[in-house]
Each structure stands twice: as C-alpha cells, then as structure tokens.
Design an enzyme around this catalytic site. Structure first.
Site, PDB file in Angstrom:
ATOM      1  CB  SER A 133      -3.099  11.015  -4.889  1.00 50.14           C
ATOM      2  OG  SER A 133      -2.290  10.671  -3.785  1.00 50.14           O
ATOM      3  CE1 TYR A 157      -4.293   7.075   2.366  1.00 57.01           C
ATOM      4  CE2 TYR A 157      -2.951   8.500   0.998  1.00 57.01           C
ATOM      5  CZ  TYR A 157      -3.580   7.291   1.206  1.00 57.01           C
ATOM      6  OH  TYR A 157      -3.490   6.294   0.265  1.00 57.01           O
ATOM      7  CB  THR A 183      -7.789   6.924   1.625  1.00 53.47           C
ATOM      8  OG1 THR A 183      -8.122   7.531   0.370  1.00 53.47           O
ATOM      9  CG2 THR A 183      -7.349   5.484   1.405  1.00 53.47           C
ATOM     10  CE  LYS A 255      -9.577   5.121  -3.479  1.00 54.52           C
ATOM     11  NZ  LYS A 255      -8.360   4.515  -2.942  1.00 54.52           N
ATOM     12  CG  HIS A 279      -5.158   1.421  -1.120  1.00 53.01           C
ATOM     13  ND1 HIS A 279      -5.407   2.397  -0.192  1.00 53.01           N
ATOM     14  CD2 HIS A 279      -4.116   1.882  -1.859  1.00 53.01           C
ATOM     15  CE1 HIS A 279      -4.549   3.393  -0.348  1.00 53.01           C
ATOM     16  NE2 HIS A 279      -3.765   3.115  -1.362  1.00 53.01           N
TER      17      HIS A 279
HETATM   18  C1  FNR Z   1      -3.223   3.978  -5.473  1.00 55.60           C
HETATM   19  N1  FNR Z   1      -4.355   4.156  -4.700  1.00 55.60           N
HETATM   20  C2  FNR Z   1      -4.448   5.258  -3.880  1.00 55.60           C
HETATM   21  N2  FNR Z   1      -5.575   5.481  -3.160  1.00 55.60           N
HETATM   22  C3  FNR Z   1      -5.690   6.585  -2.384  1.00 55.60           C
HETATM   23  O1  FNR Z   1      -6.719   6.767  -1.749  1.00 55.60           O
HETATM   24  N3  FNR Z   1      -4.671   7.486  -2.335  1.00 55.60           N
HETATM   25  C4  FNR Z   1      -3.516   7.348  -3.020  1.00 55.60           C
HETATM   26  O2  FNR Z   1      -2.624   8.179  -2.951  1.00 55.60           O
HETATM   27  C5  FNR Z   1      -3.371   6.171  -3.806  1.00 55.60           C
HETATM   28  N4  FNR Z   1      -2.230   5.933  -4.482  1.00 55.60           N
HETATM   29  C6  FNR Z   1      -2.142   4.870  -5.333  1.00 55.60           C
HETATM   30  C7  FNR Z   1      -0.990   4.716  -6.101  1.00 55.60           C
HETATM   31  C8  FNR Z   1      -0.940   3.677  -7.021  1.00 55.60           C
HETATM   32  C9  FNR Z   1       0.296   3.536  -7.857  1.00 55.60           C
HETATM   33  C10 FNR Z   1      -2.019   2.792  -7.188  1.00 55.60           C
HETATM   34  C11 FNR Z   1      -1.984   1.691  -8.214  1.00 55.60           C
HETATM   35  C12 FNR Z   1      -3.145   2.939  -6.405  1.00 55.60           C
HETATM   36  C13 FNR Z   1      -5.515   3.256  -4.858  1.00 55.60           C
HETATM   37  C14 FNR Z   1      -6.425   3.728  -5.987  1.00 55.60           C
HETATM   38  O3  FNR Z   1      -7.101   4.910  -5.642  1.00 55.60           O
HETATM   39  C15 FNR Z   1      -7.500   2.695  -6.334  1.00 55.60           C
HETATM   40  O4  FNR Z   1      -8.191   2.325  -5.169  1.00 55.60           O
HETATM   41  C16 FNR Z   1      -6.930   1.449  -7.032  1.00 55.60           C
HETATM   42  O5  FNR Z   1      -5.870   1.777  -7.885  1.00 55.60           O
HETATM   43  C17 FNR Z   1      -8.018   0.750  -7.819  1.00 55.60           C
HETATM   44  O6  FNR Z   1      -7.567  -0.432  -8.373  1.00 55.60           O
HETATM   45  P1  FNR Z   1      -7.050  -0.602  -9.895  1.00 55.60           P
HETATM   46  O7  FNR Z   1      -8.019   0.144 -10.795  1.00 55.60           O
HETATM   47  O8  FNR Z   1      -5.677  -0.020  -9.950  1.00 55.60           O
HETATM   48  O9  FNR Z   1      -7.093  -2.072 -10.056  1.00 55.60           O
HETATM   49  C1  LAC Z   2      -0.297   3.830  -2.451  1.00 61.67           C
HETATM   50  C2  LAC Z   2      -0.687   5.045  -1.677  1.00 61.67           C
HETATM   51  C3  LAC Z   2      -0.013   6.272  -1.966  1.00 61.67           C
HETATM   52  O1  LAC Z   2      -1.141   2.951  -2.599  1.00 61.67           O
HETATM   53  O2  LAC Z   2      -2.027   5.172  -1.414  1.00 61.67           O
HETATM   54  O3  LAC Z   2       0.863   3.735  -2.875  1.00 61.67           O
END
Ligand code: FNR
Ligand code: LAC
Length: 388
Positions: A133, A157, A183, A255, A279
């Site tokens: 991330s 981002y 993303t 994404k 997400h």
């Molecule tokens: C995320 N996700 C996410 N996506 C992204 O592109 N950049 C990021 O920094 C983050 N940060 C993030 C933090 C937390 C705590 C979560 C739970 C999710 C989304 C992540 O990449 C992904 O799309 C989802 O977590 C997929 O769903 P599941 O497997 O958690 O159900």
């Molecule tokens: C989140 C970000 C960091 O879902 O993508 O918290």
C-alpha cells in the site's frame, strides 16, 4: 477483555492446531479465519480492529462480498485422471506459487511491530505476490530489502501534488516493484463510521514514509478519511492511467473497477490488468458484491488484459470460483491482516500455505490439474440466485 497471550498463536482450539501428517502427506491444516480474527482483535486493540474490519456506511456490503461467493457452486468433473495438482501461475509475466495475492492494505504497523516488512517476508517464504500500500508504515525500500528476490508490486494513489506521486513511482521502480496498482475507487473517502466513532488516527510511533508531504500529519489528525480528503486527486479520468504509465516503464494495473464499461475504458487507456474490487466494502456500500460482477467484466475485457478480483475471498473454493469465472488471481485483504497480527511473517506464510493446501484439494475434487483447467463449465449459479 481477555489478556493478550505472550505467544498469540494458541494450540488449544481448532484455529491453531498444527498440521497433522499421515506418511508424507499433510492431512489437515485446521485454520479458522474466525478464530484468527478473534485473536487478532485482542492483539491489536479496538481502534486498529475498527479500522481493519470496518466497512462504509451501514457495512451492508461487508457480508455481501463474502456471501456472494456462495451464490456460485462448483460443478465438479470426476474421472479426471489427476495425480497431482499444480497451483503455479503468472501475473503480468511474474511467476507466483499460487493465484492468491496479498492485497494492499494500509498501516500494517497497527497489526505488528514489523508491519509490512513481516508481511513481505511471509509472502516471500511461499512465493506469493505482495502488493504494498502507498499508505504503508514501512519504507518501500525496507520492504524490498526484507525479501529482495520476491515478487512485489506498488499500490498508487494519485495525489493532488503529482510530483509526490512521481517520486513514489521512481522509488518503487528503482527498488524492484514490477507493476503499479492504481487505485481508482477513492475520489473521496467512503463514510467510515466505525473509524470515525472510535477516533481512528495514526499513532505517534508510526509514520507514512512513502507518501511524504503532509500525509503523516493528516493521518494523525483524521486517519484515512483525512488523508483522502486532503491529499488525493478527486477528479481522475482514464487519461490519468496514461499519465501514470508514462511516469515509468512499469505496467499499470487499475484497481477498483466495478463495471464492464469502465474496465474497457481502463484497458483502452493503457491498463495491463484490472482488479474487480469495491475496496473491501469500504467505499460505496450499495455497490454490488464483486462475485456478482466479475464475469461481466471478464467478458468485456475479452482477454485484452488480465483480470483479478478481491472482496470477501475467504476460502479456497472462493478462489477456485473466481478463477473459473475468468479471474487470473484473487487478492486477500483482511485475512492477511489477521495472520500478520497473530503470527507476524510466520502467520502470513501459514495463511498462504493453508490456501495452497485447500486449493490443491478443491481443484483435485473439481477435476482440475492446473489453474488453466478452471473454466466456466465448473461453476453454476446456486439455485435461487439468478444469473447476474
Ligand atoms: C484496504 N484496501 C486498500 N486498497 C488500496 O488500494 N490501498 C490501500 O491502502 C488499502 N488499504 C486498506 C486497508 C484496510 C484495513 C483494508 C481492509 C483494505 C482494500 C484492499 O486492497 C482490498 O481491496 C480489500 O481488502 C479486499 O477485501 P477483503 O479481502 O478484505 O474482503
Ligand atoms: C483504506 C485505504 C487506506 O481503505 O485504502 O483504509
């Protein structure tokens, strides 16, 4: 609250039983994600748990993402003559041990003292792809150094101050990150009420060393919602995919695509792959579950780019369904955070090994010897669920 055990991995209940072996073969790795989440919650505390586990609005899509995989059934072949199953595949040409990829999740320093470095070591141990991330709490250079030969991609981002995004891309490119995962589903933050109510913020002992600028300060004051509002470009268009592709020679993965037409626009604009994702239910809560929209995106992309999916992927059969519907890989988010919190690098490696063992079992039971054998003939809509 229960006291936190000195060694959070417990041996007295199903979620943590060591694998038992019969002759050369491991019979069962008895891992329960519910138990893992439960134990992680005790290790990380309520603020981090609210951040990791929460979804947007009334959180209706959190469960929706998980449940939608059960709207598909696997329709197995027998008499398939398979002695051994291979999980090996490639993503954008990078060889990986299995189609299970570690999703980019922010602020892993809240889960474990070693944060993203531990996740990277765990993924490298089993040959899995890690997506880091932008909001990692470890410098991307340290993550690269922790597993120099491992496959890693950088999540991006696009910031209002584009120079800062360009600098991040240059750092990632020069440290062996082989793709940029842009993303696009966060032009504004989803309404994260669980985070808001508990006062989610970046603690003083953590920083966001990859975004530089004011992001760390924003996150200290208002958590992720403040970072998005203050820093992220709110008006992205397909031209930004071309812009990012021009900043380095790395391929761009888009994404957060949820519609066939947006997937096609992304590919037309230069995306090498798209991730069907909402997400993890953290942005628009009234969106469809990803299991329900994957097939239409795959059909529209028509082989011009790779398609991956995430959201509620919890069990190996979910992964098999996703691949049968046409995804090349699945990303897992929250399960990897629970594994990190409870077991550090070993926890992440253990989770990935569990997926591998259960993928082998499920594919064998389906009559598929390789991931290329997984096709639409192996999935059916569960009775009572209309074709999406
Ligand atoms: C995320 N996700 C996410 N996506 C992204 O592109 N950049 C990021 O920094 C983050 N940060 C993030 C933090 C937390 C705590 C979560 C739970 C999710 C989304 C992540 O990449 C992904 O799309 C989802 O977590 C997929 O769903 P599941 O497997 O958690 O159900
Ligand atoms: C989140 C970000 C960091 O879902 O993508 O918290």
């Amino acid at each position: 609250m229960r006291p936190v055990p000195a060694h959070p991995a417990r041996t007295d209940k199903p979620g943590h039983n060591p694998a038992r072996r019969s002759g050369a073969a491991t019979l069962v790795t008895d891992l329960s994600l519910e138990d893992l989440e439960h134990d992680a919650r005790h290790v990380i505390g309520e603020m981090a748990y609210a951040y990791y586990s929460g979804g947007a609005e009334d959180e209706r899509l959190l469960q929706g993402n998980v449940e939608a995989w059960s709207h598909w059934q696997l329709h197995p072949h027998v008499l398939a003559g398979i002695a051994e199953v291979s999980l090996a595949t490639t993503v954008l040409g990078t060889p990986v041990s299995s189609p299970v990829v570690i999703a980019p999740t922010a602020i892993q320093g809240l889960a474990h003292a070693e944060g993203e470095v531990a996740t990277a070591r765990g993924a490298a141990e089993v040959g899995a792809l890690l997506i880091l991330s932008s909001l990692a709490t470890c410098p991307l250079e340290d993550v690269a150094a922790a597993a120099p030969d491992a496959a890693r991609w950088m999540q991006i981002y696009i910031l209002r101050e584009r120079m800062r995004t360009e600098e991040l891309v240059e750092r990632a490119a020069s440290h062996g990150y082989r793709a940029l995962v842009l993303t696009v589903d966060a032009p504004v933050s989803g309404l994260r009420l669980r985070e808001w109510r508990i006062g989610m913020h970046l603690p003083d002992d953590l920083v966001l060393p990859n975004l530089a600028g004011d992001s760390t300060e924003s996150a200290r004051e208002g958590g992720f919602m403040a970072v998005v509002t203050n820093e992220f470009e709110p008006a992205l268009t397909p031209d930004d995919i071309g812009w990012l592709a021009g900043v380095s020679a790395l391929p761009v993965v888009v994404k957060g695509v949820q519609r066939a037409d947006d997937a096609v626009r992304s590919v037309d604009a230069g995306a090498a792959a798209v991730v069907v994702s909402n997400h993890g239910a953290r942005q628009l809560a009234d969106a469809p579950a990803t299991a329900d929209i994957l097939a239409e995106v795959v059909d529209a992309v028509a082989g011009r780019a790779e398609v991956y999916v995430d959201g509620g992927v919890r069990r190996a059969p979910d992964v098999v369904k996703a691949l049968a519907l046409g995804a090349r890989a699945t990303l897992v988010g929250r399960p990897s955070l629970w594994a990190l919190a409870t077991g550090g690098a070993d926890g992440v490696a253990g989770l990935l090994r569990w997926y591998e063992a259960e993928l082998r079992r499920t594919m064998h039971l389906c009559g598929a010897a390789t991931v290329d054998d997984l096709d639409r003939s192996l999935v059916r809509r569960t009775p009572g669920w209309a074709q999406p």
